[in-house]
Design an enzyme around this catalytic site. Structure first.
Site, short mmCIF file in Angstrom:
data_model
loop_
_atom_site.label_atom_id
_atom_site.label_comp_id
_atom_site.label_asym_id
_atom_site.label_seq_id
_atom_site.Cartn_x
_atom_site.Cartn_y
_atom_site.Cartn_z
N LYS A 162 -3.55 -1.75 10.43
CA LYS A 162 -3.99 -1.87 9.04
C LYS A 162 -4.28 -3.32 8.63
CE LYS A 162 -2.94 2.43 7.46
NZ LYS A 162 -3.78 3.31 6.64
N THR A 168 -8.59 -5.54 4.46
CA THR A 168 -8.57 -4.64 3.31
C THR A 168 -9.63 -5.14 2.35
OG1 THR A 168 -6.18 -4.28 3.54
CG2 THR A 168 -7.17 -3.73 1.42
N ASP A 208 0.85 -1.19 0.00
CA ASP A 208 0.00 0.00 0.00
C ASP A 208 0.88 1.24 0.00
OD1 ASP A 208 -2.54 1.17 -0.08
OD2 ASP A 208 -2.51 1.56 2.07
N GLU A 230 -9.34 4.21 -1.80
CA GLU A 230 -8.18 3.99 -2.65
C GLU A 230 -8.57 3.29 -3.95
OE1 GLU A 230 -4.75 2.26 -0.85
OE2 GLU A 230 -5.24 2.98 1.18
N ARG A 239 -7.01 3.95 13.79
CA ARG A 239 -6.10 5.09 13.96
C ARG A 239 -5.44 5.13 15.33
NH1 ARG A 239 -5.12 6.27 8.79
NH2 ARG A 239 -6.98 6.95 7.66
N ARG A 276 1.52 14.63 13.72
CA ARG A 276 2.77 15.29 14.12
C ARG A 276 2.55 16.81 14.21
NH1 ARG A 276 3.84 11.62 10.31
NH2 ARG A 276 3.94 13.19 8.65
N HIS A 285 -3.65 14.13 1.31
CA HIS A 285 -3.89 13.23 2.44
C HIS A 285 -2.68 13.18 3.37
CE1 HIS A 285 -5.08 9.76 4.78
NE2 HIS A 285 -3.94 9.16 4.47
N THR A 345 -4.58 6.56 0.33
CA THR A 345 -5.82 7.33 0.42
C THR A 345 -5.87 8.42 -0.63
OG1 THR A 345 -5.82 6.93 2.79
CG2 THR A 345 -7.29 8.65 1.98
N GLU A 377 -9.52 12.83 8.28
CA GLU A 377 -9.36 14.14 7.62
C GLU A 377 -10.67 14.92 7.67
OE1 GLU A 377 -6.96 13.96 3.77
OE2 GLU A 377 -7.72 11.91 3.99
N TYR A 385 1.20 5.73 -0.41
CA TYR A 385 0.79 6.91 0.36
C TYR A 385 0.95 8.09 -0.59
CZ TYR A 385 0.94 9.62 4.85
OH TYR A 385 0.71 10.44 5.91
N GLN A 419 -2.75 2.49 15.18
CA GLN A 419 -1.74 2.98 14.23
C GLN A 419 -0.86 4.05 14.86
OE1 GLN A 419 -3.45 4.80 10.76
NE2 GLN A 419 -1.49 5.27 9.81
N ASP A 428 -8.79 0.55 2.56
CA ASP A 428 -7.75 0.15 3.51
C ASP A 428 -8.22 0.54 4.91
OD1 ASP A 428 -5.30 -0.67 4.56
OD2 ASP A 428 -4.38 1.29 4.26
N GLU A 484 -10.15 4.19 4.28
CA GLU A 484 -9.32 4.91 3.34
C GLU A 484 -9.79 4.57 1.93
OE1 GLU A 484 -5.20 5.68 5.81
OE2 GLU A 484 -5.16 4.22 4.17
#
Length: 411
Positions: A261, A265, A134, A209, A245, A150, A141, A355, A369, A136, A248, A241, A207
């Protein structure tokens, strides 16, 4: 083989004449996606090709029409893997045969009894997943999630605009649309706590995708340059996906996603051939960082971006419409990067785009998001549906169907 009742919306009732497929039907002769199906009267899995509101029994059609031995063998398999392994020249021959059988009047009487109404079939995982990776690939996103995970730091890692960031997932938990998703359990450190605790995820997310299905296997130690990606990408499906959270966020430093994750899926039951998306190709967005030669696609025509318009619905309510055309990295760059170290490709490999999110507030592809990480996560019983459509030839639309999953309580 993973199977679940089809989550496909059958759309309008099939016409009395299964060949009377309107020009604007997203599953007309310009599409012809592949799947695997069974019926109540015949539990043997077999390859099917969607045509309007029906599914063609592809293997039976090959036998009835006296197809060449190679075509009959590939379409007579119970999964797509033999066709995936056969490579692009075989994909082209098989697609040409299917198009002929479904569009030329001379074949209609032989093919008519082999077209099964969509609501009479159960759809299954269309291929055996070999490896799952997978990526990113959406800048929007990655930046949105970076700000949440962060705060106060640069939302994008230093490497993000130089290579397609990805992780190796768990092929064994890829499931077909309609399969229930059990809320995962694991470690998480809740806000304000000094130590981790264990329990069901409190922040279950999705997510949106695209998934790219790989054929044309390669030898270990070889590389696939961007210009040869189409020799190895058979087709495209929708992919969810699922993401815990809270699990994660606690586990992902320093090695990235793992148990947050790997529990599930979901993929759509239809694999749209890459050839059906020729009119959906677009150039990717402009890039503001120099790329190393193996990833530099400046001036490549046609572009390997794809204009796929996606929708995310929760309990039947559309909450976002992510645009795949906004993705920073293309599938060709993903293939080139995935193999640059000599890693081999196998028939049945699946790689997710990551995503899909756009610049708008209603264009995000994950609930974290949409709600800023503060709430809005999935409750037990919630049902998530992702749909997609792309432009086709002559003003047509190419449909992807749907990938749906309902959340079940932790066990």
């Amino acid at each position: 083989m993973s199977a679940a009742p089809s989550a496909e919306s059958p759309g309008p009732a099939p016409a009395a004449d299964p060949f009377a497929v309107p020009h604007d039907d997203p599953f007309g002769p310009h599409n012809l996606p592949y799947g695997v199906f069974t019926t109540a009267g015949d539990p043997a899995p077999r390859l099917g090709v969607r045509y309007g509101g029906h599914v063609l029994d592809a293997g039976a059609a090959a036998r009835a029409l006296g197809a060449p031995a190679e075509v009959a063998r590939l379409l007579g398999a119970p999964v797509l893997n033999p066709l995936l392994a056969a490579g692009r020249p075989a994909w082209t021959r098989v697609r040409a045969a299917l198009t002929s059988w479904l569009t030329e009047p001379a074949h209609r009487e032989a093919v008519r009894p082999l077209l099964v109404p969509l609501d009479a079939v159960t759809l299954h995982l269309p291929f055996e997943v070999a490896d799952y990776v997978d990526f990113y690939a959406s800048e929007h996103h990655a930046a949105n999630v970076g700000r949440i995970f962060r705060p106060g730091a640069d939302p994008l890692p230093a490497n993000w605009k130089h290579l397609p960031v990805g992780y190796h997932g768990r092929a064994g938990t890829v499931v077909v649309s309609g399969t229930p998703v059990v809320r995962p359990c694991g470690q998480r450190r809740l806000p304000g706590e000094d130590a981790p605790s264990y329990g069901p995820s409190l922040r279950l997310d999705v997510e949106v995708e695209l998934g790219f299905v790989v054929g044309g296997p390669t030898e270990q130690g070889s590389r696939v340059p961007m210009g040869e990606a189409d020799e190895h990408v058979f087709g495209v499906c929708l992919l969810n996906d699922w993401s815990a959270r809270d699990i994660q966020a606690w586990e992902y430093v320093p090695l990235g996603p793992f148990l947050g994750k790997s529990f599930a899926t979901s993929v759509s039951p239809w694999v749209v051939p890459l050839d059906a998306l020729a009119h959906a190709r677009v150039a990717p967005p402009g890039r503001d960082a120099a790329l190393l030669p193996y990833l530099d696609d400046a001036g490549v025509t046609p572009g390997c971006g794809l204009d796929v318009r996606l929708e995310l619905a929760v309990n039947g309510v559309v909450v976002a419409r992510p645009p795949f055309a906004a993705m920073y990295w293309t599938y060709a760059q993903m293939v080139a990067h995935m193999t640059v170290n000599g890693a081999s490709l196998r028939a049945g490999d699946l790689f997710g785009s990551g995503t899909v999110s756009g610049a708008g507030a209603d264009e995000v592809g994950a609930l974290i998001e949409l709600y800023g990480g503060g709430g809005g996560f999935l409750a037990d019983g919630d049902e998530v549906t992702i749909t997609g459509v792309a432009p086709g030839a002559g003003g047509t639309r190419v449909g992807f169907g749907a990938v749906t999953g309902r959340v079940e309580a932790a066990r």
